[in-house]
Motif scaffolding. Structure first.
Motif, mmCIF file in Angstrom:
data_model
loop_
_atom_site.group_PDB
_atom_site.id
_atom_site.type_symbol
_atom_site.label_atom_id
_atom_site.label_comp_id
_atom_site.label_asym_id
_atom_site.label_seq_id
_atom_site.Cartn_x
_atom_site.Cartn_y
_atom_site.Cartn_z
ATOM 1 N N ALA A 105 60.173 0.520 28.873
ATOM 2 C CA ALA A 105 61.371 1.287 29.260
ATOM 3 C C ALA A 105 62.594 0.786 28.498
ATOM 4 C CB ALA A 105 61.597 1.163 30.764
ATOM 5 N N ARG A 106 62.715 -0.534 28.307
ATOM 6 C CA ARG A 106 63.844 -1.100 27.571
ATOM 7 C C ARG A 106 63.837 -0.661 26.114
ATOM 8 N NH1 ARG A 106 63.967 -7.471 29.379
ATOM 9 N NH2 ARG A 106 64.616 -7.164 31.548
ATOM 10 N N VAL A 107 62.659 -0.705 25.500
ATOM 11 C CA VAL A 107 62.564 -0.301 24.093
ATOM 12 C C VAL A 107 62.954 1.160 23.935
ATOM 13 C CG1 VAL A 107 61.029 0.009 22.126
ATOM 14 C CG2 VAL A 107 60.801 -2.017 23.547
ATOM 15 N N LYS A 108 62.453 1.994 24.848
ATOM 16 C CA LYS A 108 62.785 3.424 24.792
ATOM 17 C C LYS A 108 64.296 3.632 24.920
ATOM 18 C CE LYS A 108 61.380 7.746 24.615
ATOM 19 N NZ LYS A 108 62.719 8.326 24.414
ATOM 20 N N ARG A 109 64.933 2.840 25.771
ATOM 21 C CA ARG A 109 66.385 2.937 25.966
ATOM 22 C C ARG A 109 67.150 2.502 24.717
ATOM 23 N NH1 ARG A 109 68.287 -1.664 29.591
ATOM 24 N NH2 ARG A 109 68.046 -2.698 27.565
ATOM 25 N N ASP A 110 66.675 1.439 24.051
ATOM 26 C CA ASP A 110 67.399 0.869 22.909
ATOM 27 C C ASP A 110 67.053 1.525 21.581
ATOM 28 O OD1 ASP A 110 68.637 -0.951 24.581
ATOM 29 O OD2 ASP A 110 67.112 -2.501 24.276
ATOM 30 N N ALA A 111 66.050 2.401 21.570
ATOM 31 C CA ALA A 111 65.541 2.939 20.302
ATOM 32 C C ALA A 111 66.456 3.968 19.658
ATOM 33 C CB ALA A 111 64.157 3.552 20.524
ATOM 34 N N GLY A 112 67.384 4.532 20.417
ATOM 35 C CA GLY A 112 68.248 5.556 19.855
ATOM 36 C C GLY A 112 67.447 6.782 19.463
ATOM 37 N N ASN A 113 67.646 7.235 18.225
ATOM 38 C CA ASN A 113 66.929 8.419 17.748
ATOM 39 C C ASN A 113 65.558 8.105 17.173
ATOM 40 O OD1 ASN A 113 69.060 10.180 18.414
ATOM 41 N ND2 ASN A 113 70.130 9.721 16.495
ATOM 42 N N TRP A 128 68.853 -1.518 13.340
ATOM 43 C CA TRP A 128 68.081 -0.750 12.355
ATOM 44 C C TRP A 128 67.878 0.676 12.847
ATOM 45 C CZ3 TRP A 128 63.496 -4.632 11.214
ATOM 46 C CH2 TRP A 128 64.024 -5.810 10.668
ATOM 47 N N ALA A 129 67.594 0.818 14.141
ATOM 48 C CA ALA A 129 67.392 2.162 14.705
ATOM 49 C C ALA A 129 68.687 2.966 14.641
ATOM 50 C CB ALA A 129 66.892 2.055 16.139
ATOM 51 N N ARG A 130 69.801 2.323 14.976
ATOM 52 C CA ARG A 130 71.091 3.020 14.928
ATOM 53 C C ARG A 130 71.448 3.446 13.511
ATOM 54 N NH1 ARG A 130 73.014 -1.152 18.491
ATOM 55 N NH2 ARG A 130 74.008 -2.145 16.698
ATOM 56 N N GLN A 131 71.109 2.621 12.532
ATOM 57 C CA GLN A 131 71.426 2.913 11.137
ATOM 58 C C GLN A 131 70.421 3.850 10.487
ATOM 59 O OE1 GLN A 131 71.947 -0.840 8.994
ATOM 60 N NE2 GLN A 131 72.955 -1.759 10.781
ATOM 61 N N GLY A 132 69.363 4.192 11.213
ATOM 62 C CA GLY A 132 68.359 5.100 10.662
ATOM 63 C C GLY A 132 67.436 4.456 9.646
ATOM 64 N N LEU A 133 67.273 3.132 9.718
ATOM 65 C CA LEU A 133 66.394 2.441 8.769
ATOM 66 C C LEU A 133 64.922 2.598 9.145
ATOM 67 C CD1 LEU A 133 68.376 -0.880 8.136
ATOM 68 C CD2 LEU A 133 68.446 1.280 6.863
ATOM 69 N N LEU A 134 64.660 2.908 10.407
ATOM 70 C CA LEU A 134 63.284 3.095 10.869
ATOM 71 C C LEU A 134 63.159 4.444 11.571
ATOM 72 C CD1 LEU A 134 62.484 -0.417 12.412
ATOM 73 C CD2 LEU A 134 61.705 0.467 10.205
ATOM 74 N N VAL A 140 57.874 -4.497 15.995
ATOM 75 C CA VAL A 140 59.057 -5.219 16.464
ATOM 76 C C VAL A 140 58.739 -5.970 17.750
ATOM 77 C CG1 VAL A 140 60.632 -3.556 15.413
ATOM 78 C CG2 VAL A 140 59.940 -3.242 17.790
ATOM 79 N N ALA A 141 59.466 -7.064 17.975
ATOM 80 C CA ALA A 141 59.363 -7.774 19.246
ATOM 81 C C ALA A 141 59.951 -6.877 20.327
ATOM 82 C CB ALA A 141 60.122 -9.094 19.166
ATOM 83 N N PRO A 142 59.316 -6.773 21.495
ATOM 84 C CA PRO A 142 59.733 -5.774 22.486
ATOM 85 C C PRO A 142 61.109 -5.993 23.094
ATOM 86 C CG PRO A 142 58.019 -7.205 23.377
ATOM 87 C CD PRO A 142 58.109 -7.499 21.924
ATOM 88 N N ASP A 143 61.554 -7.244 23.215
ATOM 89 C CA ASP A 143 62.876 -7.530 23.758
ATOM 90 C C ASP A 143 63.873 -7.554 22.605
ATOM 91 O OD1 ASP A 143 65.221 -9.144 24.569
ATOM 92 O OD2 ASP A 143 64.124 -9.371 26.447
ATOM 93 N N ALA A 144 64.796 -6.595 22.565
ATOM 94 C CA ALA A 144 65.710 -6.459 21.428
ATOM 95 C C ALA A 144 66.572 -7.698 21.226
ATOM 96 C CB ALA A 144 66.594 -5.223 21.621
ATOM 97 N N ASP A 145 67.047 -8.297 22.321
ATOM 98 C CA ASP A 145 67.892 -9.488 22.209
ATOM 99 C C ASP A 145 67.101 -10.680 21.691
ATOM 100 O OD1 ASP A 145 70.186 -8.182 23.151
ATOM 101 O OD2 ASP A 145 69.591 -8.507 25.238
ATOM 102 N N GLU A 146 65.891 -10.839 22.201
ATOM 103 C CA GLU A 146 65.036 -11.931 21.736
ATOM 104 C C GLU A 146 64.633 -11.720 20.285
ATOM 105 O OE1 GLU A 146 60.591 -13.689 22.663
ATOM 106 O OE2 GLU A 146 61.791 -12.929 24.339
#
Length: 318
Positions: A198-206, A172-178, A154-160
């Motif tokens: 740090a941003r990716v870790k924050r946005d990755a959810g579970n 996708w992370a929230r929906q459990g697709l990955l 994945v591209a590291p910046d979630a918004d980009e």
């Protein structure tokens, strides 16, 4: 996939000409477009990709499957006729009759009329179709092999990633697709690397995070420091990206400087002749282990047209 620029220049409908046109465009823009992409918009394309994944995980006892290019090249894709027709079909009932008729008239001269008039819906439409593909691939993979780990680059910046690559990996992370996110943090800037991981870790959810490090851009010392930074951020692992072709070309360069490369072609000539090729093909097929593209390009050094064609056809299978 077809870019908006090509769509406006009327890409030929003939399949060989169409593929040739978008292939040449991809080569001309290789810094932004990493080859040819199969569009996730049509059901037929999604079904094909799903069948390929099902076949792979059914045949081989793999522990996981990784999707590298589960994204659009840029937000200027996909403007193929099929995708534009699908978008028009989905949006036709959501606009007024006057607007529908006006956009249909405009589309006869400017094929991008519907996306141009509805940019937010156009982005959401492509994001949704890519998410549908991600869901289909995961479902198929787990059905064929329960317990499989599903990951994606994945591209590291979630918004980009969402706006420029139409890759809504945060959803996708929230929906459990990955199960695992593999952000491509290939920057050479240490501070930027720390911020992005740090941003990716924050946005990755579970979802777990395996941070991608562009070792090909860094010194060994800087690579080690990035590994430490990633571990400090709490990621589950790191992936060091060092192009395989770099190691192969280094090995071939050593052989060439030592004079053994020419000897290898001569020695292999008799063996290669048994399958209708010549010694030169041996070197090219050796390089195809890393990447078939430069091997195919290098076949121009083979004078015999038949041998050249045979080498081109074999190279992708190495």
């Amino acid at each position: 996939m077809c870019s908006s620029d090509l769509a406006l220049r009327s890409v030929p409908a003939d399949i060989p000409l169409y593929v040739g046109t978008i292939a040449r465009a991809a080569r001309a823009n290789s810094e932004q477009v990493e080859g040819l992409y199969l569009s996730p918009v049509t059901a037929a394309a999604r079904d094909y990709s799903t069948r390929v994944v099902t076949d792979l995980v059914s045949r081989y006892a793999v522990d996981g499957i990784h999707f590298d290019y589960l994204r659009f090249p840029t937000d200027e894709f996909d403007y193929s006729a099929t995708t534009l027709a699908a978008f028009r079909s989905e949006m036709g009932g959501t606009v007024s009759a006057d607007m529908r008729e006006r956009l249909d008239r405009q589309a006869k001269t400017t094929v991008t009329a519907w996306p141009d008039a509805l940019p937010e819906a156009w982005s959401a439409f492509r994001q949704q179709r890519l998410t549908m593909l991600a869901a289909s691939l995961r479902t198929a993979a787990l059905k064929a092999r329960p317990g499989l780990v599903v990951s994606a680059a994945v591209a590291p910046d979630a918004d980009e990633a969402r706006t420029q690559r139409l890759q809504d990996w945060r959803a996708w992370a929230r929906q459990g697709l990955l199960d695992v996110l593999c952000p491509m943090i290939y920057t050479a800037d240490a501070a930027q690397f720390a911020t992005l991981v740090a941003r990716v870790k924050r946005d990755a959810g579970n979802a777990a995070v395996w941070a991608g490090i562009g070792a090909y851009k860094l010194s060994p010392e800087r690579t080690v420091e990035n590994v430490k930074t990633a571990r400090k951020a709490g990621v589950g692992g790191v992936l060091v990206f060092l192009p395989q072709i770099l190691l192969l070309f280094l090995f071939i360069g050593i052989l060439e400087d030592s004079g053994y490369l020419a000897r290898a072609a001569l020695i292999a000539d008799r063996t290669m002749a048994r399958i209708g090729l010549q010694g030169k093909s041996f070197i090219l097929l050796l390089s195809a282990y890393a990447c078939a593209v430069p091997a195919i390009m290098a076949t121009r050094t083979i004078e015999n047209k038949r041998d050249r064609t045979a080498t081109i056809l074999i190279a992708p299978f190495m």
